[in-house]
Motif scaffolding. Structure first.
Motif, short mmCIF file in Angstrom:
data_model
loop_
_atom_site.label_atom_id
_atom_site.label_comp_id
_atom_site.label_asym_id
_atom_site.label_seq_id
_atom_site.Cartn_x
_atom_site.Cartn_y
_atom_site.Cartn_z
N VAL A 268 0.83 -1.20 0.00
CA VAL A 268 0.00 0.00 0.00
C VAL A 268 0.87 1.25 0.00
O VAL A 268 0.57 2.23 -0.69
CB VAL A 268 -0.98 -0.03 1.20
N LEU A 269 1.97 1.21 0.73
CA LEU A 269 2.90 2.35 0.75
C LEU A 269 3.47 2.61 -0.65
O LEU A 269 3.52 3.76 -1.11
CB LEU A 269 4.01 2.10 1.75
N ILE A 270 3.87 1.55 -1.33
CA ILE A 270 4.40 1.70 -2.69
C ILE A 270 3.31 2.21 -3.63
O ILE A 270 3.58 3.06 -4.50
CB ILE A 270 5.02 0.39 -3.18
N MET A 271 2.09 1.74 -3.45
CA MET A 271 0.99 2.22 -4.29
C MET A 271 0.77 3.72 -4.09
O MET A 271 0.52 4.45 -5.05
CB MET A 271 -0.29 1.44 -3.97
N GLN A 272 0.91 4.18 -2.85
CA GLN A 272 0.75 5.61 -2.61
C GLN A 272 1.91 6.40 -3.22
O GLN A 272 1.71 7.44 -3.85
CB GLN A 272 0.65 5.93 -1.12
N LEU A 273 3.12 5.89 -3.08
CA LEU A 273 4.29 6.57 -3.65
C LEU A 273 4.20 6.66 -5.17
O LEU A 273 4.68 7.61 -5.77
CB LEU A 273 5.58 5.84 -3.24
N LEU A 274 3.56 5.68 -5.79
CA LEU A 274 3.37 5.70 -7.25
C LEU A 274 2.14 6.50 -7.68
O LEU A 274 1.84 6.60 -8.86
CB LEU A 274 3.27 4.26 -7.78
N GLY A 275 1.41 7.05 -6.71
CA GLY A 275 0.25 7.86 -7.01
C GLY A 275 -0.99 7.07 -7.37
O GLY A 275 -1.94 7.61 -7.94
N MET A 276 -1.01 5.79 -7.03
CA MET A 276 -2.15 4.94 -7.37
C MET A 276 -3.31 5.12 -6.37
O MET A 276 -4.45 4.86 -6.73
CB MET A 276 -1.72 3.48 -7.41
N ILE A 277 -2.99 5.51 -5.15
CA ILE A 277 -4.01 5.74 -4.12
C ILE A 277 -3.67 7.03 -3.38
O ILE A 277 -2.49 7.40 -3.29
CB ILE A 277 -4.10 4.56 -3.11
N PRO A 278 -4.68 7.74 -2.85
CA PRO A 278 -4.40 9.01 -2.18
C PRO A 278 -3.73 8.87 -0.82
O PRO A 278 -2.81 9.63 -0.50
CB PRO A 278 -5.77 9.67 -2.05
N THR A 279 -4.17 7.90 0.00
CA THR A 279 -3.58 7.72 1.32
C THR A 279 -3.40 6.24 1.62
O THR A 279 -4.10 5.39 1.07
CB THR A 279 -4.46 8.33 2.44
N VAL A 280 -2.48 5.95 2.51
CA VAL A 280 -2.19 4.58 2.89
C VAL A 280 -3.27 4.02 3.81
O VAL A 280 -3.69 2.87 3.67
CB VAL A 280 -0.80 4.51 3.57
N LYS A 281 -3.73 4.82 4.75
CA LYS A 281 -4.57 4.34 5.85
C LYS A 281 -5.82 3.60 5.39
O LYS A 281 -6.05 2.45 5.80
CB LYS A 281 -4.96 5.52 6.73
N GLU A 282 -6.63 4.21 4.55
CA GLU A 282 -7.89 3.59 4.16
C GLU A 282 -7.67 2.29 3.39
O GLU A 282 -8.34 1.29 3.63
CB GLU A 282 -8.75 4.55 3.32
#
Length: 169
Positions: free
Chosen positions: A124-138
């Motif tokens: 999830v962290l990598i997905m956020q760093l790649l701009g795939m998701i807005p935040t990690v938490k949800e």
């Protein structure tokens, strides 16, 4: 000397056959989906790590995840699934490495936490760093439950099977 060479060859062949069989079982487990690309493909990988060693476990884990991702249509993208594949290989390798070094229950608990929580957070962290998701938490909280469940089922089933079969194989 000649019989020693033959026995080594038989052992290598047997290990290769077991590894191939466990990869085939991982493919079957990949068809038993819990959510998206979360499936029961890791059970043979964790079993391989205990029975055949860390390298075989890592290979079955990596291939098993790749098979699950492919049969699910790579829902989190190919790059993310390649990260998950590498993470899965490492966790299975560690599980096999720690076998007989620490208690099986402690080893299994470590594997469940790393696979269910650690790998989820990393993905999830990598997905956020790649701009795939807005935040990690949800996204983390959406995935951690099903992944923790699948991880628990895969690891505990592998540990039980290993405990029952290790003296027979």
């Amino acid at each position: 000397m000649n019989s020693l060479i033959q026995n080594t060859q038989v052992t290598k062949t047997r290990k290769l056959v077991y590894t191939a069989l466990l990869i085939a079982l991982a493919f079957i487990g990949a068809q038993i989906k819990i959510l998206g690309s979360i499936a029961l493909d890791a059970l043979p990988a964790f079993f391989a790590a205990l029975l055949l060693g860390p390298v075989a476990g890592a290979a079955v884990g990596a291939i098993g995840h790749l098979l699950t991702a492919m049969t699910s249509g790579f829902p989190m993208s190919i790059p993310i699934h390649l990260v998950v594949m590498c993470t899965m290989a490492f966790i299975c390798w560690l599980y096999g490495y720690l076998n007989n070094r620490i208690n099986l229950i402690v080893n299994s608990t470590i594997a469940i936490i790393l696979n269910g929580v650690g790998a989820t957070y990393l993905s999830v962290l990598i997905m956020q760093l790649l701009g795939m998701i807005p935040t990690v938490k949800e996204f983390f909280f959406m995935l951690v439950g099903p992944l923790l469940l699948a991880s628990t089922v895969n690891v505990l089933a592998a540990a039980v099977l290993y405990s029952l079969l290790k003296k027979r194989i």
